[in-house]
Design an enzyme around this catalytic site. Sequence first.
Site, PDB file in Angstrom:
ATOM      1  N   PHE A 193      -0.353  -1.462  12.880  1.00  0.00           N
ATOM      2  CA  PHE A 193      -0.714  -0.100  12.503  1.00  0.00           C
ATOM      3  C   PHE A 193       0.528   0.697  12.118  1.00  0.00           C
ATOM      4  CE2 PHE A 193      -3.942  -1.360  15.585  1.00  0.00           C
ATOM      5  CZ  PHE A 193      -5.129  -0.886  15.031  1.00  0.00           C
ATOM      6  N   ASP A 194       0.388   1.526  11.097  1.00  0.00           N
ATOM      7  CA  ASP A 194       1.311   2.629  10.904  1.00  0.00           C
ATOM      8  C   ASP A 194       0.991   3.644  12.005  1.00  0.00           C
ATOM      9  OD1 ASP A 194       3.133   4.429   9.506  1.00  0.00           O
ATOM     10  OD2 ASP A 194       1.331   5.503   8.893  1.00  0.00           O
ATOM     11  N   LEU A 195       1.875   4.599  12.241  1.00  0.00           N
ATOM     12  CA  LEU A 195       1.627   5.596  13.295  1.00  0.00           C
ATOM     13  C   LEU A 195       1.174   6.934  12.721  1.00  0.00           C
ATOM     14  CD1 LEU A 195       1.695   6.329  16.314  1.00  0.00           C
ATOM     15  CD2 LEU A 195       4.088   6.989  16.005  1.00  0.00           C
TER      16      LEU A 195
END
EC number: 3.6.1.1
Length: 216
Positions: A8-10
């Site tokens: 995941f990106d944040l």
Amino acid sequence: MKINTVLFDLDGTLINTNELIISSFLHTLHTYYPNQYKREDVLPFIGPSLHDTFSKIDESKVEELITSYRQFNHDHHDELVEEYETVYETVQELKKQGYKVGIVTTKARQTVEMGLKLSKLDEFFDVVVTIDDVEHVKPHPEPLQKALQLLGAKPEEALMVGDNHHDIVGGQNAGTKTAAVSWTLKGRAYLEAYKPDFMLDKMSDLLPILSDMNRS
């Protein structure tokens, strides 16, 4: 090949940091260049590294601008960050089902840890790769490759989830499947142009997608 790993990106993907990022840019730019930048001017700055963004604004003041940005960002973090619907429950369920989960972000580790703690997501992630851990940022494949290596996963067994083209192209460059989130500030059509494998309208959409992929 079945998917056993989700990266995941944040910012803008797991947690809503859009207002924090925009406010941090506007504060910094108003301090150094009064009345030159409006809200719409800083929207394109969301996604690239701070160094890349500030280099284009003023090469001679990059470190100074980054310091100003990070100070404001740190001071106002908890009041301006919100959770996205179904994120916590989805990541919790992925862990319960035995998926390896990691974060790949262009943020500095200290701020990443603040966001994960605030959203109570800090208990779930096996690996967190930040800008402090790599030479190159997304869309270069290095950050994803590092996360996969640390997780003991192969690209073809992984899915990258993000809200910006850096995430989608980064996943494609690293050889993973990709999922874009429709709640991106850039707009759904913007990300569709980069041809992600999937589009999520809420994070819980991930669960049936993974179930279908792993059944076939």
